[in-house]
Design an enzyme around this catalytic site. Sequence first.
Site, mmCIF file in Angstrom:
data_model
loop_
_atom_site.group_PDB
_atom_site.id
_atom_site.type_symbol
_atom_site.label_atom_id
_atom_site.label_comp_id
_atom_site.label_asym_id
_atom_site.label_seq_id
_atom_site.Cartn_x
_atom_site.Cartn_y
_atom_site.Cartn_z
ATOM 1 N N ASP A 227 86.477 -13.030 -52.360
ATOM 2 C CA ASP A 227 86.584 -13.991 -53.454
ATOM 3 C C ASP A 227 87.620 -15.057 -53.095
ATOM 4 O OD1 ASP A 227 84.902 -12.337 -55.013
ATOM 5 O OD2 ASP A 227 86.635 -11.161 -55.677
ATOM 6 N N ASP A 266 81.650 -15.008 -51.853
ATOM 7 C CA ASP A 266 81.559 -14.148 -53.033
ATOM 8 C C ASP A 266 82.091 -14.934 -54.238
ATOM 9 O OD1 ASP A 266 80.743 -11.826 -54.310
ATOM 10 O OD2 ASP A 266 82.648 -10.830 -54.051
ATOM 11 N N ASP A 270 87.345 -13.430 -59.587
ATOM 12 C CA ASP A 270 86.853 -12.140 -60.071
ATOM 13 C C ASP A 270 88.014 -11.333 -60.641
ATOM 14 O OD1 ASP A 270 84.367 -12.908 -59.247
ATOM 15 O OD2 ASP A 270 84.058 -11.275 -57.818
ATOM 16 N N ARG A 322 77.290 -15.989 -63.357
ATOM 17 C CA ARG A 322 78.579 -15.365 -63.688
ATOM 18 C C ARG A 322 79.572 -16.397 -64.223
ATOM 19 N NH1 ARG A 322 79.402 -11.239 -58.459
ATOM 20 N NH2 ARG A 322 77.390 -10.204 -58.696
#
Length: 451
Positions: A227, A266, A270, A322
């Site tokens: 991430d 990614d 997160d 997301r």
Amino acid sequence: MRPRTSGAALIALTLLLTSGTAAYAAPGHPTDGPSRAAERLARQTLPADDGWAAEGPGTTGGAAAGPDQVHLVRSRADLVRALGGDNATNRTNATPKVIVVDGVVDGFEADDGSLRSCADLADPEYSLPAYLAAYDPAVWGMVPPTGALEAARVRSVANQTKQTQINVGPNTTIVGLRGATLTGLTLMLDGASNSIVRNLTFDDARDCFPAWSPTDGATGNWNSQYDQVSVRRSEHVWVDHNTFTDGDNPDSGQPVHFGRPYQVHDGSLDITHTASLVTASYNRFVGRDKLMLIGSSNTVGPDVGRLKVTVHHNLFDRVLQRLPRVRFGQVDVYNNWYRLAGDGFEYAVGVGVQSAAYVENNYFTLGVGIASGDLLYDWGGTAVTTRGNWVRADGALPRPVDLVAAYNATHDPDLAADAGWTPTLRAQPASPAPLVPLVVGGLAGAGRLPL
Ligand code: CA
Ligand code: CA
């Protein structure tokens, strides 16, 4: 009672901040430290009531740093030094510290300043051509890779993690000067409670060694490990006024292997592994796929009662999914601008297991082929609150839309319309959705704070 900012004041502020007259640290600093203006920014704390990170003691980051813990960094080695000196142990360095980033810091930089390549980080027994030959579904079948070559890939990932994952400890503020960029690296806030990240551009946190996951989805997927910012096992984290991009390495430029895009990226931000009390405000996410995963496992366990996040005044610009995707947490999503393009778009807010998202006064600009009923996605949740959201579909006038009703009209099973809570931690009341593009368009992202 806190002073409230009127719409007119926000517009004036927009003009002020975008007029290009703000001063920042002069080139050729007379000393080794940041300018006074930069240090002032770096010592700012989260405003009272500004989202979940303001709960209880609030979020102060490194504001209490002593004079010897004010760092100006221009390289990966500088950054690791400022965070405590050893990337392997910095996550436990709780000394209050403020770190000001100047210029481009590249996660692939060696200590001598040279850039390491993916080949430099690869285990001697790993190569992509060998991996592709060994685990081709036509040869290997649709089962997860195992054996010597997969083990060599995992060792390669471990090499890369030591290089490009920068570990942050508690009580840390990291801010950027104008143009400051963290490229090819992951800022890992694991056990880094009370931390602040502001005014940085995060660029291309790429994985040199993506994993083939044949059981992910109907036809398998390539998955990346890294991430741009990961928040784990931390509370009181404020991520504000940053820009997240893949830079000149977009997913569209990657090859296709085994019929699936070779995914080297990614998430942007997160928040997983029992993290909680996070505020993500005024960030700009541009041209990326997976943005913000809140909760990474459906297991009903330690994430229950955690994963409380506020997402406000962010720009989601041509991003795919997301935005955020939520499990378990009470997540307040208000006054964000979603500027979505049809190409590859999947969904905005993911309603996951035991999630309680409260989605209020957001503005959705939809590209060709995106319908209002596509903005939510059921990842095993049951309910979501949506109020005061506006949609401007391609070629149509903006109008208020009941997102749950639009979703239920085209999907089964239906979602219930009450997530069971009402946010109270907001620094100011939510603006009406029609004002959101102006405010967020002018203020979100790196390079817009007065410096
Ligand atoms: Ca991730
Ligand atoms: Ca239905």
